[in-house]
Design an enzyme around this catalytic site. Structure first.
Site, PDB file in Angstrom:
ATOM      1  N   CYS A  84       0.826  -1.205   0.000  1.00  0.00           N
ATOM      2  CA  CYS A  84       0.000   0.000   0.000  1.00  0.00           C
ATOM      3  C   CYS A  84       0.868   1.267   0.000  1.00  0.00           C
ATOM      4  O   CYS A  84       1.489   1.546  -1.010  1.00  0.00           O
ATOM      5  CB  CYS A  84      -0.973  -0.077   1.165  1.00  0.00           C
ATOM      6  SG  CYS A  84      -2.487   0.804   0.804  1.00  0.00           S
ATOM      7  N   HIS A 179      -3.470  -4.932   1.871  1.00  0.00           N
ATOM      8  CA  HIS A 179      -2.771  -5.226   3.136  1.00  0.00           C
ATOM      9  C   HIS A 179      -2.697  -6.738   3.384  1.00  0.00           C
ATOM     10  O   HIS A 179      -3.496  -7.273   4.160  1.00  0.00           O
ATOM     11  CB  HIS A 179      -3.513  -4.544   4.297  1.00  0.00           C
ATOM     12  CG  HIS A 179      -3.302  -3.075   4.363  1.00  0.00           C
ATOM     13  ND1 HIS A 179      -2.452  -2.483   5.270  1.00  0.00           N
ATOM     14  CD2 HIS A 179      -3.799  -2.086   3.611  1.00  0.00           C
ATOM     15  CE1 HIS A 179      -2.450  -1.171   5.079  1.00  0.00           C
ATOM     16  NE2 HIS A 179      -3.268  -0.903   4.077  1.00  0.00           N
ATOM     17  N   GLU A 181      -0.745  -8.476   5.121  1.00  0.00           N
ATOM     18  CA  GLU A 181      -0.386  -8.825   6.504  1.00  0.00           C
ATOM     19  C   GLU A 181      -1.604  -9.038   7.398  1.00  0.00           C
ATOM     20  O   GLU A 181      -1.496  -9.659   8.448  1.00  0.00           O
ATOM     21  CB  GLU A 181       0.527  -7.739   7.101  1.00  0.00           C
ATOM     22  CG  GLU A 181      -0.139  -6.414   7.484  1.00  0.00           C
ATOM     23  CD  GLU A 181      -0.504  -5.529   6.295  1.00  0.00           C
ATOM     24  OE1 GLU A 181      -0.220  -5.918   5.143  1.00  0.00           O
ATOM     25  OE2 GLU A 181      -1.086  -4.450   6.525  1.00  0.00           O
TER      26      GLU A 181
HETATM   27  N1  GLN Z   1      -3.345   6.616   1.174  1.00  0.00           N
HETATM   28  C1  GLN Z   1      -2.084   6.182   1.691  1.00  0.00           C
HETATM   29  C2  GLN Z   1      -0.917   6.930   1.055  1.00  0.00           C
HETATM   30  O1  GLN Z   1      -1.070   7.675   0.151  1.00  0.00           O
HETATM   31  C3  GLN Z   1      -1.907   4.686   1.530  1.00  0.00           C
HETATM   32  C4  GLN Z   1      -2.923   3.948   2.344  1.00  0.00           C
HETATM   33  C5  GLN Z   1      -2.406   2.672   2.963  1.00  0.00           C
HETATM   34  O2  GLN Z   1      -1.220   2.442   3.038  1.00  0.00           O
HETATM   35  N2  GLN Z   1      -3.329   1.891   3.455  1.00  0.00           N
HETATM   36  O3  GLN Z   1       0.169   6.738   1.478  1.00  0.00           O
END
Ligand code: GLN
Length: 198
Positions: A84, A179, A181
């Site tokens: 992410c 995610h 994990e």
């Molecule tokens: N919106 C976050 C970002 O721009 C990422 C979101 C996440 O890691 N769950 O870093």
């Protein structure tokens, strides 16, 4: 490679504990003895075989890494798994970034931050990946919108790339938009196998 296997988890914020647990469980499943260490300072970077960058907020992660003087050193880590916000950190081009946001620019992927909308648009979904099925949790997730030819795609959601990997010379990078994990160890096991070539 040195005898003690060591995998670091960038530990400023985000799913740090969950990644530590998932990495420990993955190494147990693979019958490997891996030391899993939280990374908050530049001094331990040279001891790492690999780094996992958790989800969280990529702008904050960038600022904290810069503040600790570890930004440039992170680029020398041979194996990195970004989830992410971590995937955003790996990319070489980001859309909707903040004016002073930087990424490590290690992977040939273009990524769009917060592409699914606001936090309330976060969602969960069962996804088929090249590694097996996973219940994927997307939290204010980015979208990978373009990848170079030598980036291998590992999973898609409605046609969109949500997991991919790239080997560049002797370096290995793995990026996922959700995610893993939180629900599984398959991506952690896959990453560990790549790092230790097993
Ligand atoms: N919106 C976050 C970002 O721009 C990422 C979101 C996440 O890691 N769950 O870093």
């Amino acid at each position: 490679m040195k005898s003690q296997k060591t995998v670091g988890i960038l530990a400023f914020h985000g799913d740090v504990i969950e990644h530590i647990e998932a990495t420990k469980n993955a190494s147990k499943n693979l019958h490997l003895n891996i030391e899993v260490v939280p990374v908050r300072t530049k001094e331990i970077i040279h001891t790492l075989d690999a780094l996992i960058i958790p989800g969280g907020e990529s702008t904050t992660l960038h600022k904290l890494c810069e503040r600790e003087g570890m930004w440039e050193k992170m680029k020398q880590i041979k194996n990195i798994f970004g989830t992410c916000a971590g995937a955003i950190m790996l990319s070489n081009q980001v859309f909707h970034k903040t004016h002073d946001q930087k990424t490590l620019e290690l992977m040939d992927i273009e990524i769009d931050r917060n592409a699914y909308g606001r936090q309330t648009e976060s969602f969960e979904k069962d996804i088929k990946t090249s590694l097996g099925d996973i219940h994927a949790v997307f939290i204010r997730a980015p979208r990978i919108i373009k990848v170079k030819k030598d980036v291998m795609i590992l999973a898609r959601n409605d046609g969109e790339i949500i997991a991919c990997e790239q080997k560049i010379n002797k370096n290995y990078y793995l990026a996922v938009c959700f995610h893993p994990e939180l629900t599984s160890t398959i991506f952690h096991e896959y990453f560990i196998k790549k790092v230790y070539q097993i």
